[in-house]
Write a protein that holds these residues in place. Sequence first.
Motif, mmCIF file in Angstrom:
data_model
loop_
_atom_site.group_PDB
_atom_site.id
_atom_site.type_symbol
_atom_site.label_atom_id
_atom_site.label_comp_id
_atom_site.label_asym_id
_atom_site.label_seq_id
_atom_site.Cartn_x
_atom_site.Cartn_y
_atom_site.Cartn_z
ATOM 1 N N PHE A 169 -13.289 -31.684 -23.087
ATOM 2 C CA PHE A 169 -12.615 -30.830 -24.066
ATOM 3 C C PHE A 169 -13.318 -30.910 -25.421
ATOM 4 C CE2 PHE A 169 -9.336 -29.946 -27.245
ATOM 5 C CZ PHE A 169 -8.744 -28.795 -26.734
ATOM 6 N N LEU A 170 -13.703 -32.108 -25.843
ATOM 7 C CA LEU A 170 -14.364 -32.287 -27.140
ATOM 8 C C LEU A 170 -15.852 -31.949 -27.076
ATOM 9 C CD1 LEU A 170 -12.697 -35.626 -28.323
ATOM 10 C CD2 LEU A 170 -12.181 -33.296 -29.092
ATOM 11 N N LEU A 171 -16.443 -32.078 -25.899
ATOM 12 C CA LEU A 171 -17.879 -31.822 -25.754
ATOM 13 C C LEU A 171 -18.199 -30.326 -25.737
ATOM 14 C CD1 LEU A 171 -20.609 -33.256 -25.349
ATOM 15 C CD2 LEU A 171 -20.213 -33.106 -22.882
ATOM 16 N N ALA A 172 -17.287 -29.510 -25.217
ATOM 17 C CA ALA A 172 -17.551 -28.075 -25.043
ATOM 18 C C ALA A 172 -17.912 -27.364 -26.349
ATOM 19 C CB ALA A 172 -16.343 -27.413 -24.379
ATOM 20 N N PRO A 173 -17.131 -27.501 -27.437
ATOM 21 C CA PRO A 173 -17.517 -26.799 -28.670
ATOM 22 C C PRO A 173 -18.822 -27.316 -29.256
ATOM 23 C CG PRO A 173 -15.645 -28.247 -29.072
ATOM 24 C CD PRO A 173 -15.832 -28.190 -27.602
ATOM 25 N N ILE A 174 -19.107 -28.611 -29.048
ATOM 26 C CA ILE A 174 -20.378 -29.166 -29.546
ATOM 27 C C ILE A 174 -21.548 -28.515 -28.826
ATOM 28 C CG2 ILE A 174 -21.749 -31.280 -29.733
ATOM 29 C CD1 ILE A 174 -19.118 -32.829 -29.946
ATOM 30 N N ILE A 175 -21.424 -28.360 -27.502
ATOM 31 C CA ILE A 175 -22.495 -27.718 -26.731
ATOM 32 C C ILE A 175 -22.662 -26.268 -27.165
ATOM 33 C CG2 ILE A 175 -23.103 -26.888 -24.419
ATOM 34 C CD1 ILE A 175 -21.931 -29.440 -23.287
ATOM 35 N N THR A 176 -21.556 -25.558 -27.327
ATOM 36 C CA THR A 176 -21.625 -24.148 -27.722
ATOM 37 C C THR A 176 -22.324 -23.983 -29.063
ATOM 38 O OG1 THR A 176 -19.572 -23.661 -26.521
ATOM 39 C CG2 THR A 176 -20.249 -22.090 -28.218
ATOM 40 N N PHE A 177 -21.958 -24.816 -30.024
ATOM 41 C CA PHE A 177 -22.541 -24.727 -31.371
ATOM 42 C C PHE A 177 -24.013 -25.143 -31.363
ATOM 43 C CE2 PHE A 177 -23.408 -26.872 -35.471
ATOM 44 C CZ PHE A 177 -23.311 -25.768 -36.294
ATOM 45 N N THR A 178 -24.328 -26.226 -30.649
ATOM 46 C CA THR A 178 -25.702 -26.727 -30.621
ATOM 47 C C THR A 178 -26.645 -25.730 -29.960
ATOM 48 O OG1 THR A 178 -24.870 -28.994 -30.493
ATOM 49 C CG2 THR A 178 -27.172 -28.644 -29.910
ATOM 50 N N VAL A 179 -26.222 -25.177 -28.832
ATOM 51 C CA VAL A 179 -27.062 -24.211 -28.122
ATOM 52 C C VAL A 179 -27.309 -22.970 -28.986
ATOM 53 C CG1 VAL A 179 -27.073 -22.609 -26.169
ATOM 54 C CG2 VAL A 179 -26.458 -24.997 -25.815
ATOM 55 N N SER A 233 -30.158 -19.248 -24.079
ATOM 56 C CA SER A 233 -28.967 -18.392 -24.062
ATOM 57 C C SER A 233 -28.175 -18.572 -22.771
ATOM 58 C CB SER A 233 -29.360 -16.932 -24.243
ATOM 59 O OG SER A 233 -30.184 -16.499 -23.175
ATOM 60 N N SER A 234 -28.852 -18.871 -21.678
ATOM 61 C CA SER A 234 -28.136 -19.087 -20.422
ATOM 62 C C SER A 234 -27.324 -20.379 -20.448
ATOM 63 C CB SER A 234 -29.119 -19.115 -19.252
ATOM 64 O OG SER A 234 -29.992 -20.225 -19.356
ATOM 65 N N LEU A 235 -27.719 -21.334 -21.299
ATOM 66 C CA LEU A 235 -26.980 -22.600 -21.392
ATOM 67 C C LEU A 235 -25.626 -22.435 -22.073
ATOM 68 C CD1 LEU A 235 -29.802 -25.124 -22.405
ATOM 69 C CD2 LEU A 235 -28.741 -24.835 -20.161
ATOM 70 N N SER A 236 -25.456 -21.372 -22.857
ATOM 71 C CA SER A 236 -24.190 -21.188 -23.568
ATOM 72 C C SER A 236 -23.024 -20.980 -22.611
ATOM 73 C CB SER A 236 -24.296 -19.999 -24.530
ATOM 74 O OG SER A 236 -24.613 -18.809 -23.824
ATOM 75 N N VAL A 237 -23.326 -20.585 -21.372
ATOM 76 C CA VAL A 237 -22.269 -20.417 -20.380
ATOM 77 C C VAL A 237 -21.550 -21.737 -20.122
ATOM 78 C CG1 VAL A 237 -21.789 -19.765 -17.975
ATOM 79 C CG2 VAL A 237 -23.484 -18.500 -19.302
ATOM 80 N N TYR A 238 -22.280 -22.842 -20.212
ATOM 81 C CA TYR A 238 -21.688 -24.143 -19.899
ATOM 82 C C TYR A 238 -20.595 -24.519 -20.897
ATOM 83 C CZ TYR A 238 -25.384 -24.913 -16.495
ATOM 84 O OH TYR A 238 -26.205 -24.802 -15.411
ATOM 85 N N GLY A 239 -20.848 -24.294 -22.196
ATOM 86 C CA GLY A 239 -19.837 -24.623 -23.190
ATOM 87 C C GLY A 239 -18.566 -23.830 -22.997
ATOM 88 N N VAL A 240 -18.711 -22.539 -22.672
ATOM 89 C CA VAL A 240 -17.555 -21.676 -22.448
ATOM 90 C C VAL A 240 -16.766 -22.130 -21.222
ATOM 91 C CG1 VAL A 240 -16.879 -19.335 -21.807
ATOM 92 C CG2 VAL A 240 -18.576 -19.690 -23.602
ATOM 93 N N THR A 241 -17.468 -22.374 -20.122
ATOM 94 C CA THR A 241 -16.804 -22.782 -18.877
ATOM 95 C C THR A 241 -16.115 -24.133 -19.026
ATOM 96 O OG1 THR A 241 -18.531 -21.594 -17.659
ATOM 97 C CG2 THR A 241 -17.138 -23.090 -16.401
ATOM 98 N N MET A 242 -16.792 -25.068 -19.681
ATOM 99 C CA MET A 242 -16.213 -26.402 -19.884
ATOM 100 C C MET A 242 -14.949 -26.333 -20.717
ATOM 101 S SD MET A 242 -19.773 -28.454 -20.544
ATOM 102 C CE MET A 242 -18.990 -29.920 -21.210
ATOM 103 N N SER A 243 -14.948 -25.490 -21.753
ATOM 104 C CA SER A 243 -13.765 -25.404 -22.613
ATOM 105 C C SER A 243 -12.574 -24.845 -21.853
ATOM 106 C CB SER A 243 -14.073 -24.536 -23.830
ATOM 107 O OG SER A 243 -14.307 -23.192 -23.437
ATOM 108 N N GLY A 244 -12.807 -23.821 -21.030
ATOM 109 C CA GLY A 244 -11.701 -23.239 -20.274
ATOM 110 C C GLY A 244 -11.155 -24.178 -19.216
ATOM 111 N N TRP A 245 -12.054 -24.897 -18.539
ATOM 112 C CA TRP A 245 -11.614 -25.806 -17.478
ATOM 113 C C TRP A 245 -10.929 -27.052 -18.048
ATOM 114 C CZ3 TRP A 245 -12.838 -30.836 -16.070
ATOM 115 C CH2 TRP A 245 -12.368 -31.235 -14.806
#
Length: 352
Positions: free
Chosen positions: A89-99, A129-141
């Motif tokens: 939950f805490l890692l997802a926004p960090i990944i989204t912002f960093t990517v 840009s394809s890595l940004s999918v991970y932050g979105v998916t992680m946050s929802g799950w």
Amino acid sequence: MTQFFIDLGMDAGWAAFVAAISGILLIALPLMLAVAMIIYVDRKVWAAINLRRGPNVVGPFGLLQSFADGLKVFLQETIIPSGANKGIFLLAPIITFTVALLAWAVIPFDAGVVLADINVGLLYILAISSLSVYGVTMSGWASNSKYPFFSAMRAAAQMISYEVSIGFILVCVVLYAGTFNLSDIVEGQRGHGFGIVNGYWFNLLLFPMWVVFFISSLAETQRVPFDLTEAESELVAGYQTEYSSMSFALFWLGEYANILLMCSLNTLLFFGGWLPPLNIDLIPWFDIPGIVWFLLKTFFFFFMFSWVMATVPRYRYDQLMRLGWKVFLPMSLIFVVLTSGWLMFTRYGGAA
């Protein structure tokens, strides 16, 4: 920049390290300031089109509204749902912002003004840009809530679908430029239209591809009319529904950094980047610094993003996916064939 620090008496290794950090900060800090200001511009454009005033209280003409909103978010409490997976939950926004920030490493603002002028810059952008999918998916799950999960699934499917057509569009640009290096792609547009127009948009084969690329940019960044991830008639909000405080702000900053990235790619790939619109000396175009042209063109595309958002109604999700898979994908494939065939018989004389 490394030589500058060496001249100050630094060791070569430390000079290279400090130069790299300085280059990163010279991109990241102005980018964050630009994100704050374009949020203000976004709201002002919406307001003007809807005959409203928009932000006008905090600071002169409301210019400090974004900073006031940022301070408010910063002072809020970070709430983590009891059923959430705390780590993810805490890692997802960090990944989204960093990517969102990583992609800017290869964006040339002017001739030679780029953090990493690599030969595969365009491939790097596609990979990041394809890595940004991970932050979105992680946050929802990780939210352990069905509506953010539905939104994340929508966002992931939407981003992957339109990345396919974007990839084929970029193939057309690469075929004309003969390189994946973004700086060389910009230089390849110098005088492309009858020796006068700087930009691939003037090309009859590439102009339709720019139109598709612009629309796909809206879908890739989940902007109206493709903001189905935040369709309030079906979902509570989006994949960031359960987020608050700075974790929510990181999603917000990452989203607008991606929007600016897509605006800059429209500029670099089709509209000549830092080059002036016309390649003639009768008008003192070349006296204006290249970075000014780059920023003006990028801002123009952001204005178009805001204009579309304020005027075009939202698509249904089935219409969104049909447009990506049944219209844009076949169309981009056909133009790859047309572009390669045209270049084969004009540039290479029909040689196999």
